[in-house]
Design an enzyme around this catalytic site. Sequence first.
Site, mmCIF file in Angstrom:
data_model
loop_
_atom_site.group_PDB
_atom_site.id
_atom_site.type_symbol
_atom_site.label_atom_id
_atom_site.label_comp_id
_atom_site.label_asym_id
_atom_site.label_seq_id
_atom_site.Cartn_x
_atom_site.Cartn_y
_atom_site.Cartn_z
ATOM 1 N N HIS A 24 4.778 26.715 -14.707
ATOM 2 C CA HIS A 24 5.084 28.144 -14.693
ATOM 3 C C HIS A 24 6.370 28.355 -13.908
ATOM 4 O O HIS A 24 6.399 28.145 -12.699
ATOM 5 C CB HIS A 24 3.951 28.940 -14.044
ATOM 6 C CG HIS A 24 2.678 28.895 -14.829
ATOM 7 N ND1 HIS A 24 1.451 29.112 -14.250
ATOM 8 C CD2 HIS A 24 2.426 28.680 -16.139
ATOM 9 C CE1 HIS A 24 0.508 29.040 -15.174
ATOM 10 N NE2 HIS A 24 1.082 28.757 -16.330
ATOM 11 N N SER A 61 1.281 24.849 -11.773
ATOM 12 C CA SER A 61 1.871 26.133 -11.404
ATOM 13 C C SER A 61 2.281 26.060 -9.935
ATOM 14 O O SER A 61 3.034 25.163 -9.569
ATOM 15 C CB SER A 61 0.877 27.266 -11.683
ATOM 16 O OG SER A 61 1.512 28.526 -11.535
ATOM 17 N N ASP A 74 -4.880 29.491 -15.960
ATOM 18 C CA ASP A 74 -4.215 28.821 -17.074
ATOM 19 C C ASP A 74 -4.525 27.331 -17.040
ATOM 20 O O ASP A 74 -4.498 26.705 -15.985
ATOM 21 C CB ASP A 74 -2.702 29.056 -17.014
ATOM 22 C CG ASP A 74 -1.991 28.740 -18.312
ATOM 23 O OD1 ASP A 74 -2.668 28.618 -19.354
ATOM 24 O OD2 ASP A 74 -0.754 28.626 -18.290
#
Length: 187
Positions: free
Chosen positions: A38, A11, A131
């Site tokens: 992401h 991310s 995540d």
Amino acid sequence: MSLRAVVIGASAGGVQALSQVLPDLPAGFRVPVMVVVHIPPHKENALVDLFARKCHLQVKEAEDKEPLAPGTIYFAPPDYHLLVEAGETLALSSDETVNHSRPAIDVLFETAADAFGSGLAGVVLTGANQDGAKGLKAVCEAGGVGLVQDSATAEVATMPDAARIACPGARTMYLDEIAPALQAMTR
């Protein structure tokens, strides 16, 4: 371990981290690599072009119902979850966000763990949320190997820290150690 597939999640700071991992995979790396980063849902995915120029392997955006091919890096498209189905086929889904993200790392890791079991390596890199933690736990519980970026080198340590807590057996590595470790698993 006989490595059959690799899943990578990143991310915040992920493009820089991936730039130190993916180009280090040699042309002879004969395992599919699936990557979730992401990215905002309505942006064009510049990752494929960026990494196609840097990598020795083929780089492409994942397509729905596409069979996995060895030596190929697949990026999840913006605003779609990337999944692995039985028969080692990719699938795309516009289901609800997971950890406020679509694509979500957990979705890819959990479905890949079901498909590849002990033949899977999961890699969690820098990022600002949780995540990847549940997903990496699923990879390890299926007999696969978990690798986590060393938090001290992560642009944002939240994601690697959460993954290490969820999967204490995961190996902590510097970015330049990840590709050689993956390559060693294919021998």
